[in-house]
Design a protein around this motif. Structure first.
Motif, short mmCIF file in Angstrom:
data_model
loop_
_atom_site.label_atom_id
_atom_site.label_comp_id
_atom_site.label_asym_id
_atom_site.label_seq_id
_atom_site.Cartn_x
_atom_site.Cartn_y
_atom_site.Cartn_z
N ASN A 1 -5.88 15.38 4.96
CA ASN A 1 -6.59 14.13 4.72
C ASN A 1 -5.55 13.13 4.26
OD1 ASN A 1 -9.31 14.96 5.23
ND2 ASN A 1 -9.22 16.11 3.32
N VAL A 2 -5.71 11.89 4.67
CA VAL A 2 -4.76 10.85 4.30
C VAL A 2 -5.47 9.85 3.39
CG1 VAL A 2 -3.26 9.02 5.16
CG2 VAL A 2 -3.48 11.16 6.43
N MET A 3 -4.83 9.52 2.28
CA MET A 3 -5.38 8.59 1.30
C MET A 3 -4.50 7.34 1.30
SD MET A 3 -5.59 11.50 -1.69
CE MET A 3 -3.85 11.85 -1.43
N THR B 1 0.84 -1.19 0.00
CA THR B 1 0.00 0.00 0.00
C THR B 1 0.87 1.24 0.00
OG1 THR B 1 -0.14 0.06 2.41
CG2 THR B 1 -1.89 -1.13 1.24
N ALA B 2 0.29 2.34 -0.44
CA ALA B 2 0.95 3.64 -0.40
C ALA B 2 0.00 4.60 0.31
CB ALA B 2 1.25 4.14 -1.81
N THR B 3 0.55 5.44 1.16
CA THR B 3 -0.23 6.42 1.90
C THR B 3 0.28 7.81 1.54
OG1 THR B 3 -0.55 4.84 3.69
CG2 THR B 3 -0.97 7.14 4.19
N GLU B 4 -0.64 8.69 1.20
CA GLU B 4 -0.30 10.06 0.82
C GLU B 4 -1.22 11.02 1.55
OE1 GLU B 4 2.03 11.28 -1.63
OE2 GLU B 4 2.84 9.25 -1.35
N ALA B 5 -0.71 12.19 1.91
CA ALA B 5 -1.51 13.24 2.55
C ALA B 5 -1.80 14.35 1.56
CB ALA B 5 -0.76 13.80 3.76
N THR B 6 -2.94 15.00 1.75
CA THR B 6 -3.33 16.14 0.93
C THR B 6 -3.99 17.17 1.86
OG1 THR B 6 -4.44 16.80 -1.12
CG2 THR B 6 -5.59 15.19 0.26
N PRO B 7 -3.84 18.45 1.60
CA PRO B 7 -4.37 19.47 2.52
C PRO B 7 -5.88 19.38 2.71
CG PRO B 7 -2.85 20.47 0.95
CD PRO B 7 -3.10 19.05 0.49
N GLN C 1 -11.32 15.36 -4.77
CA GLN C 1 -11.62 14.24 -5.67
C GLN C 1 -10.60 14.17 -6.80
OE1 GLN C 1 -15.64 13.00 -6.81
NE2 GLN C 1 -15.05 13.50 -8.91
N THR C 2 -10.22 15.30 -7.36
CA THR C 2 -9.22 15.32 -8.43
C THR C 2 -7.89 14.76 -7.93
OG1 THR C 2 -10.27 17.20 -9.53
CG2 THR C 2 -7.94 16.82 -10.02
N VAL C 3 -7.49 15.13 -6.72
CA VAL C 3 -6.24 14.64 -6.14
C VAL C 3 -6.31 13.12 -5.97
CG1 VAL C 3 -4.78 14.66 -4.08
CG2 VAL C 3 -5.61 16.81 -5.04
N VAL C 4 -7.43 12.63 -5.44
CA VAL C 4 -7.59 11.18 -5.26
C VAL C 4 -7.47 10.47 -6.61
CG1 VAL C 4 -9.26 9.36 -4.68
CG2 VAL C 4 -8.94 11.29 -3.14
N GLN C 5 -8.17 10.96 -7.61
CA GLN C 5 -8.15 10.33 -8.93
C GLN C 5 -6.75 10.39 -9.57
OE1 GLN C 5 -11.40 12.26 -10.99
NE2 GLN C 5 -12.90 10.86 -10.08
N GLN C 6 -6.04 11.49 -9.39
CA GLN C 6 -4.67 11.59 -9.92
C GLN C 6 -3.76 10.58 -9.23
OE1 GLN C 6 -3.88 15.76 -9.23
NE2 GLN C 6 -4.54 16.34 -11.30
N HIS C 7 -3.91 10.45 -7.92
CA HIS C 7 -3.08 9.49 -7.18
C HIS C 7 -3.43 8.05 -7.54
CE1 HIS C 7 -1.70 12.95 -4.92
NE2 HIS C 7 -0.82 12.17 -4.31
N GLY D 1 -2.46 3.22 -7.88
CA GLY D 1 -3.43 2.13 -7.97
C GLY D 1 -4.69 2.54 -7.23
N PRO D 2 -5.63 1.62 -7.04
CA PRO D 2 -6.93 1.97 -6.49
C PRO D 2 -6.91 2.46 -5.04
CG PRO D 2 -6.82 -0.38 -6.99
CD PRO D 2 -5.53 0.22 -7.41
N LEU D 3 -7.76 3.44 -4.78
CA LEU D 3 -7.97 3.94 -3.43
C LEU D 3 -8.57 2.83 -2.58
CD1 LEU D 3 -8.17 6.58 -1.57
CD2 LEU D 3 -10.58 6.57 -2.24
#
Length: 96
Positions: free
Chosen positions: A41-43, A3-9, A18-24, A29-31
């Motif tokens: 927020n952490v994805m 898994t990969a974990t990324e943060a976004t403001p 939503q755009t950030v989630v889709q770009q990541h 790979g899938p959220l």
């Protein structure tokens, strides 16, 4: 599977989040999960093949419980920051 974990403001509006989630999803790979870790927020993504553009996650806020969305499956739900305010959030993916 990795898994990969990324943060976004958490200051982002819903459309930007939503755009950030889709770009990541296109990168990792899938959220698989969302979480609030103020001020971000952490994805979480399952590292692997990315969903095509028609099957990338769609985010929606809700009131009491994530509603059923015809033609979609619920990926995850969590409280996330939208424009700096905690909101119940659901991520859906178009059913195969």
């Amino acid at each position: 599977m990795a898994t990969a974990t990324e943060a976004t403001p958490g200051s982002q509006d819903l459309a930007t989040f939503q755009t950030v989630v889709q770009q990541h999803e296109g990168i990792f790979g899938p959220l698989t999960g969302l979480a609030m870790q103020a001020p971000n927020n952490v994805m979480t993504f399952q590292v692997g093949p990315s969903p095509d553009a028609a099957h990338r996650a769609v985010l929606e806020t809700y009131a009491d419980h994530p509603p059923a969305k015809p033609g979609f499956v619920l990926v995850c739900s969590a409280t996330c920051l939208v424009s700096g305010t905690p909101q119940p959030m659901a991520a859906y993916r178009k059913a195969p």
